[in-house]
Design a protein around this motif. Structure first.
Motif, PDB file in Angstrom:
ATOM      1  N   ARG A 288      -1.545  -3.835   4.402  1.00 52.81           N
ATOM      2  CA  ARG A 288      -0.977  -3.099   5.533  1.00 52.81           C
ATOM      3  C   ARG A 288      -1.703  -3.410   6.838  1.00 52.81           C
ATOM      4  O   ARG A 288      -1.144  -3.238   7.925  1.00 52.81           O
ATOM      5  CB  ARG A 288      -1.041  -1.590   5.264  1.00 52.81           C
ATOM      6  CG  ARG A 288      -0.065  -1.091   4.205  1.00 52.81           C
ATOM      7  CD  ARG A 288       0.096   0.431   4.320  1.00 52.81           C
ATOM      8  NE  ARG A 288       0.881   0.972   3.233  1.00 52.81           N
ATOM      9  CZ  ARG A 288       0.404   1.687   2.221  1.00 52.81           C
ATOM     10  NH1 ARG A 288      -0.904   1.957   2.171  1.00 52.81           N
ATOM     11  NH2 ARG A 288       1.187   2.152   1.278  1.00 52.81           N
ATOM     12  N   ASN A 292       3.145  -5.511   8.919  1.00 53.64           N
ATOM     13  CA  ASN A 292       3.837  -4.237   9.103  1.00 53.64           C
ATOM     14  C   ASN A 292       4.824  -4.037   7.949  1.00 53.64           C
ATOM     15  O   ASN A 292       4.996  -4.933   7.115  1.00 53.64           O
ATOM     16  CB  ASN A 292       4.533  -4.189  10.465  1.00 53.64           C
ATOM     17  CG  ASN A 292       5.593  -5.277  10.617  1.00 53.64           C
ATOM     18  OD1 ASN A 292       6.090  -5.828   9.631  1.00 53.64           O
ATOM     19  ND2 ASN A 292       5.938  -5.586  11.853  1.00 53.64           N
ATOM     20  N   THR A 337       6.441   0.523  -0.028  1.00 52.88           N
ATOM     21  CA  THR A 337       6.699   0.446   1.408  1.00 52.88           C
ATOM     22  C   THR A 337       7.978   1.180   1.776  1.00 52.88           C
ATOM     23  O   THR A 337       8.002   2.009   2.705  1.00 52.88           O
ATOM     24  CB  THR A 337       6.778  -1.023   1.851  1.00 52.88           C
ATOM     25  OG1 THR A 337       5.543  -1.679   1.556  1.00 52.88           O
ATOM     26  CG2 THR A 337       7.051  -1.123   3.346  1.00 52.88           C
ATOM     27  N   SER A 407       9.862   3.711  12.613  1.00 49.54           N
ATOM     28  CA  SER A 407       8.488   4.197  12.686  1.00 49.54           C
ATOM     29  C   SER A 407       8.375   5.526  11.950  1.00 49.54           C
ATOM     30  O   SER A 407       9.324   6.304  11.874  1.00 49.54           O
ATOM     31  CB  SER A 407       8.082   4.387  14.152  1.00 49.54           C
ATOM     32  OG  SER A 407       6.862   5.085  14.258  1.00 49.54           O
TER      33      SER A 407
END
Length: 530
Positions: A288, A292, A337, A407
């Motif tokens: 990480r 991203n 993820t 985000s």
């Protein structure tokens, strides 16, 4: 207990294990999942004995994932309106009964293709209830700052089970048969139930604003429909799992026909995938720092595709085990993820329902993929089907790489900044629909900027409960602009007051700064007459 985000604790990948409740439930779940993987190995291998047709073997995978696709949203609603601890105990009892049934049918020689698929389907129902419920309790067990690490630890735990369960299941299957393997799985559920009974979860609070099943179902669908960040996660997830499912659907046949292995080797091959996943989970915090979330998903897709392509061409068992390690690492990277991003864009009030949609998309892609790759392998062969899947995974990975994941930095905790509205007595909160009018005074120079901001706000209104939204102007006084939205009932509007997050409050403040009046924008509530 609910940990406080302000509690001083060590941070890092294993920080959630400092919370005793999380640690105990995590360990119990690892044991329970180990038994489940033993059951899955027995079922998949047993199907190759009952029928060697690729489509029939793929049906085991499809039967396990189809109920999750069909029932994920109702399961998510139950997760949000029922006591999650009690629901988890019920699920463990259901899954234990499935394995007990499989043990009896196998031990007495009464197993058939239809019975195996039916039992697997019922097990899928338990998994449909389990997925969103277990994911939804994570924020109750750890601090907000540790949620990503907790999600990663859950994935790590699953893959520890994936490493141990298939290998142990293969050994038991080869030495003692499927009946004993199913029996061991039954025993593991006792440990999970004991851990859940030990967890003293605070009792749910009940009020006149508690949601019914139907209302909660509609609210969850409205949220998902209006959440653009969640849409991006769902699309990216569906594409990845659709093509990656080829390996899981066809791996039993690869092990048996292409690699000429027995049940023990099949368990070892799945164990290699699990070991690779453990390695991937341990390496993920470092990864990480380099990539991203979009980069991690792209890398996982390319590694998975390369592993499938090579596996389709080789007959070497040692190489296949090495490819299993790579596949496991890539799979855990993508799974963790995508799941972490989904968790990060959801407020707690709708977490179970929205995660259920994510689980539905995941299993819908796995079901559709499993059936499709099984049919394709029947016509063109196992190796060719894997090559097609690998090619599709590479092409879609690059095509969707620029469709960025959202985000997860927004603060979605309730802001409680809306003043309590004057309304009917709580006994009449079922009245509705309710129209909310908000009157702004906007200067002509600010008009376009205001409209851009308030249209962003419309998504928040719909996510939190509005069934319709609009913006109007006064025909005689263009500077007088009225925002309106509808909610189903007065109770739903009061819930809306509780749902508005701090991130939403910031967006509303941006809208209000264009207001030219000496007082705050005037708010009116119009309730339908009974």
């Amino acid at each position: 207990m609910t940990p406080s985000s302000s509690t001083k604790r060590p941070s890092g990948a294993f920080a959630p294990l400092a919370q005793p409740v999380f640690a105990v439930l995590w360990a119990a779940t690892v044991l329970g999942n180990t038994g489940s993987f033993m059951r899955d190995v027995a079922s998949a291998w047993l199907m190759t004995d009952l029928s060697g047709a690729p489509a029939a073997v793929a049906m085991v995978q499809a039967a396990a994932t189809l109920p999750i696709f069909l029932l994920a949203i109702p399961a998510g609603v139950l997760t949000d309106i029922l006591d999650r601890r009690k629901l988890l105990i019920f699920i463990q009892l259901l899954l234990a009964s499935v394995s007990l049934t499989l043990m009896i049918l196998t031990s007495t020689g009464q197993m058939s293709v239809i019975k195996l698929i039916a039992a697997t389907f019922v097990g899928g129902i338990g998994a449909a209830l389990m997925g969103p419920t277990w994911q939804a309790i994570v924020p109750e067990l750890v601090a907000k700052t540790d949620i990503k690490s907790a999600v990663a630890l859950n994935s790590l735990g699953i893959n520890i089970s994936r490493a141990i369960g298939p290998a142990l299941g293969g050994i038991l299957l080869a030495a003692f048969g499927a009946g004993l393997t199913y029996g061991v799985d039954v025993a593991t559920y006792g440990f999970v139930i004991a851990a859940l009974l030990w967890w003293k979860r605070p009792a749910m609070s009940h009020s006149h604003l508690s949601e019914s099943f139907g209302g909660a179902f509609r609210a969850g669908l409205r949220y998902v429909k209006s959440s653009r960040p969640l849409h991006r996660v769902l699309i990216r997830s569906f594409i990845f799992y659709l093509f990656a499912s080829a390996l899981w659907a066809l791996l039993p046949l690869v092990a048996r026909t292409q690699l000429m292995g027995d049940a023990g080797f099949y368990g070892l091959l799945l164990g290699a995938v699990g070991v690779g996943a453990i390695g991937g989970a341990i390496a993920l915090p470092r990864l990480r720092l380099l990539l991203n979330p979009d980069g991690l998903v792209l890398a996982a897709a390319l590694i998975s595709a390369a592993a499938m392509a090579v596996l389709s061409l080789t007959s070497l068992k040692a190489l296949a085990l090495g490819l299993g390690l790579l596949t496991g690492g890539a799979w855990i990277t993508a799974l963790t993820t995508l799941n972490s991003v989904a968790q990060g864009v959801l407020p707690n009030w709708v977490r179970g329902r929205a995660l259920a949609v994510y689980v539905m998309v995941f299993n819908g892609a796995m079901t559709l993929g499993s059936l499709s790759w099984g049919v394709l392998a029947t016509h063109v062969g196992i190796g060719s089907a894997l090559l097609v899947a690998a090619t599709g995974l590479i092409l879609t990975a690059f095509a969707f790489h620029h469709f960025k994941l959202p985000s997860t930095e927004a603060d979605l905790t309730p802001s409680v900044h809306w003043p309590e509205p004057a309304g009917p007595d709580y006994a009449d909160t079922h009245r509705g629909p309710v129209m909310i009018l908000i009157e702004y005074q906007i200067a002509e120079a600010d008009r376009s900027s205001f409209l851009a901001a308030i249209r962003r706000l419309s998504d928040e209104r719909r996510r939190d409960g509005a069934t319709a939204w609009g913006i109007t102007e006064d025909s005689h006084y263009p500077e007088a602009i009225v925002e309106w939205f509808l909610v189903d009932s007065w109770a739903e509007h009061l819930r809306q007051h509780q749902r508005v997050s701090k991130a939403d409050a910031d967006l509303q403040a941006e809208v209000h700064r264009f207001h030219q009046g000496t007082k705050a924008p005037k708010v009116r509530h119009l309730i339908n007459l009974p």
